[in-house]
Design a protein around this motif. Structure first.
Motif, PDB file in Angstrom:
ATOM      1  N   VAL A 331       0.840  -1.199   0.000  1.00 56.63           N
ATOM      2  CA  VAL A 331       0.000   0.000   0.000  1.00 56.63           C
ATOM      3  C   VAL A 331       0.874   1.248   0.000  1.00 56.63           C
ATOM      4  CG1 VAL A 331      -1.681   1.333   1.328  1.00 56.63           C
ATOM      5  CG2 VAL A 331      -1.938  -1.149   1.119  1.00 56.63           C
ATOM      6  N   VAL A 332       1.878   1.266   0.855  1.00 57.06           N
ATOM      7  CA  VAL A 332       2.785   2.419   0.936  1.00 57.06           C
ATOM      8  C   VAL A 332       3.508   2.626  -0.388  1.00 57.06           C
ATOM      9  CG1 VAL A 332       4.844   3.317   2.079  1.00 57.06           C
ATOM     10  CG2 VAL A 332       3.060   2.191   3.432  1.00 57.06           C
ATOM     11  N   ARG A 333       3.948   1.537  -1.009  1.00 58.48           N
ATOM     12  CA  ARG A 333       4.672   1.638  -2.279  1.00 58.48           C
ATOM     13  C   ARG A 333       3.789   2.232  -3.381  1.00 58.48           C
ATOM     14  NH1 ARG A 333       5.350  -0.632  -7.067  1.00 58.48           N
ATOM     15  NH2 ARG A 333       3.594  -2.058  -6.738  1.00 58.48           N
ATOM     16  N   ARG A 334       2.575   1.723  -3.478  1.00 58.98           N
ATOM     17  CA  ARG A 334       1.672   2.217  -4.519  1.00 58.98           C
ATOM     18  C   ARG A 334       1.310   3.689  -4.298  1.00 58.98           C
ATOM     19  NH1 ARG A 334      -2.885  -2.176  -6.331  1.00 58.98           N
ATOM     20  NH2 ARG A 334      -1.487  -3.867  -6.966  1.00 58.98           N
ATOM     21  N   ARG A 335       1.098   4.043  -3.056  1.00 54.35           N
ATOM     22  CA  ARG A 335       0.729   5.430  -2.773  1.00 54.35           C
ATOM     23  C   ARG A 335       1.883   6.383  -3.056  1.00 54.35           C
ATOM     24  NH1 ARG A 335      -3.038   5.104   2.717  1.00 54.35           N
ATOM     25  NH2 ARG A 335      -4.738   3.916   1.746  1.00 54.35           N
ATOM     26  N   ALA A 336       3.098   5.933  -2.836  1.00 58.43           N
ATOM     27  CA  ALA A 336       4.255   6.788  -3.138  1.00 58.43           C
ATOM     28  C   ALA A 336       4.290   7.139  -4.623  1.00 58.43           C
ATOM     29  CB  ALA A 336       5.544   6.084  -2.720  1.00 58.43           C
ATOM     30  N   ILE A 337       3.949   6.186  -5.471  1.00 60.36           N
ATOM     31  CA  ILE A 337       3.899   6.449  -6.912  1.00 60.36           C
ATOM     32  C   ILE A 337       2.819   7.479  -7.225  1.00 60.36           C
ATOM     33  CG2 ILE A 337       3.387   5.416  -9.164  1.00 60.36           C
ATOM     34  CD1 ILE A 337       4.571   2.779  -8.038  1.00 60.36           C
ATOM     35  N   LEU A 338       1.663   7.326  -6.599  1.00 55.55           N
ATOM     36  CA  LEU A 338       0.553   8.248  -6.851  1.00 55.55           C
ATOM     37  C   LEU A 338       0.854   9.651  -6.322  1.00 55.55           C
ATOM     38  CD1 LEU A 338      -2.442   5.883  -6.070  1.00 55.55           C
ATOM     39  CD2 LEU A 338      -1.687   6.676  -8.318  1.00 55.55           C
ATOM     40  N   VAL A 339       1.535   9.735  -5.194  1.00 53.51           N
ATOM     41  CA  VAL A 339       1.914  11.051  -4.673  1.00 53.51           C
ATOM     42  C   VAL A 339       2.861  11.751  -5.649  1.00 53.51           C
ATOM     43  CG1 VAL A 339       3.196  12.228  -2.836  1.00 53.51           C
ATOM     44  CG2 VAL A 339       1.499  10.491  -2.258  1.00 53.51           C
ATOM     45  N   GLY A 340       3.750  10.986  -6.264  1.00 54.07           N
ATOM     46  CA  GLY A 340       4.604  11.561  -7.297  1.00 54.07           C
ATOM     47  C   GLY A 340       3.797  12.111  -8.459  1.00 54.07           C
ATOM     48  N   ARG A 341       2.724  11.412  -8.832  1.00 52.06           N
ATOM     49  CA  ARG A 341       1.847  11.900  -9.897  1.00 52.06           C
ATOM     50  C   ARG A 341       1.150  13.190  -9.468  1.00 52.06           C
ATOM     51  NH1 ARG A 341       1.221  12.264 -14.044  1.00 52.06           N
ATOM     52  NH2 ARG A 341      -0.910  11.632 -14.537  1.00 52.06           N
ATOM     53  N   ILE A 342       0.706  13.252  -8.221  1.00 46.75           N
ATOM     54  CA  ILE A 342       0.070  14.474  -7.719  1.00 46.75           C
ATOM     55  C   ILE A 342       1.035  15.649  -7.815  1.00 46.75           C
ATOM     56  CG2 ILE A 342      -0.814  15.613  -5.638  1.00 46.75           C
ATOM     57  CD1 ILE A 342      -1.970  12.877  -4.807  1.00 46.75           C
TER      58      ILE A 342
END
Length: 361
Positions: A331-342
């Protein structure tokens, strides 16, 4: 703005209200995940001991007993309600917001009921308007048409070279991006529900021109897998009224790959989101406690507002990831990618506005 039922809002802050537990078996999280979620949130003194009475009030008091379940490894949103022992009675102190006090009362009552203990010991009092306003008015920043980015994952959105400046309960960092002054603003405590709307109103008073909120929403349609997509939009259902605002992102964010848009629903508590609630809102896209409150406050103040959130859970279908296991490595790994997109989408939006000479401070 608060989303509490009108019957509660008409009662004075001196009225003591009973906290009734929800029915766990009908909740969209399912009983097992719901209990794990509650165990993360409930103060350790409640989990470890039995109390004659547990009374919840609105008060930001870090001198009281701090919960051992606080996530101290985070820069922001790690503080939880504190507690004060009075013999066999426990006074729990939550940041003074109507929605947050009620939400945490539901958390305590439901946890006790699910663990075989009496929830009839739990009562709460809603904070009065003066207390709620004073708690938010502690925020002081010099803003001159700045864009303020507030919410979650700010330590990954702000420049690595920046310096966080701190005051009691919050911290901020300044930057300039594509000709626009930007302030990253984070709170140590939760800005839940109506508190978030008050924060936007306060930022407008201080001189903000736009506010962008970064956080997490739940999906209301079954096909969206948690932690794979972002959410944005410019309207939210608040009670039965559709609230719209001047969207900082315009159509820009929704046009980006991996971003979904739709009508958001503002719900004052995750615990109220049972299967009946979901059926009532099945035609909508997302849910969280803050977005409608913030959008309405921005509209009233005449400033821009936008949100760009990770879709963190799904109320319409069970997936392995939900609100009870947010600290799991994947979960943490996937969210880190999405935060980069934000981060990239915000920067691209500012570049786009700069190229057209729009919304410059």
């Amino acid at each position: 703005m608060s989303l509490m039922p009108g019957s509660l809002l008409t009662r004075g802050a001196d009225v003591v209200l009973p906290a009734a537990p929800i029915t766990a078996d009908t909740h969209t999280m399912g009983a097992e995940s719901l209990l794990r979620y509650l165990e993360i949130k409930v103060h350790h003194l409640i989990q470890e001991r039995s109390w004659k009475n547990i009374h919840l009030i609105g008060s930001y008091d870090r001198q009281a007993v701090v919960s051992l379940h606080e996530k101290t490894g985070k820069l922001f949103n790690w503080e939880r309600p504190t507690a004060e022992v009075h013999g066999r009675e426990l006074v729990v102190k939550a940041f003074p917001g109507i929605d947050y006090v009620h939400h945490y009362a539901l958390i305590i009552a439901t946890y006790l009921a699910m663990t075989g203990r009496s929830s009839e010991t739990v009562t709460y009092q809603l904070p009065d308007p003066a207390l709620r306003r004073a708690a938010v008015d502690r925020l002081h920043l010099a803003l001159e048409g700045d864009l303020v980015i507030v919410g979650w994952a700010l330590e990954h959105l702000a420049p690595d070279s920046g310096v966080w400046r701190r005051r009691a309960g919050y911290a901020w960092q300044r930057a300039t991006m594509h000709g626009r002054r930007v302030v990253y603003l984070g709170f140590q405590h939760s800005i839940w529900g109506d508190v978030a709307g008050q924060v936007v109103a306060r930022l407008a008073e201080l001189g903000a021109r736009d506010v962008v909120y970064v956080g997490k929403v739940g999906a209301l349609v079954p096909e969206v897998e948690p932690n794979t997509l972002l959410a944005t939009g410019n309207e939210s259902l608040v009670d039965s009224s559709l609230i719209k605002w001047d969207d900082f992102f315009g159509d820009f964010a929704a046009a980006q790959p991996g971003v979904r848009t739709g009508v958001h629903v503002t719900s004052p508590s995750i615990l109220l989101e049972n299967r009946e609630w979901l059926a009532k809102h099945a035609e909508h896209a997302f849910v969280d406690p803050e977005i409608g409150c913030m959008g309405a406050a921005a509209h009233r103040a005449g400033i821009g507002f936008g949100y760009l959130h990770v879709i963190s859970n799904n109320l319409a279908r069970r997936y392995p990831a939900d609100l009870s296991n947010e600290r799991h490595h994947e979960v943490v790994r996937r969210r880190a990618i999405l935060v980069g997109r934000i981060r990239d989408i915000i920067a691209s939006r500012l570049a786009d506005l700069n190229s057209h000479g729009e919304r410059q401070s």
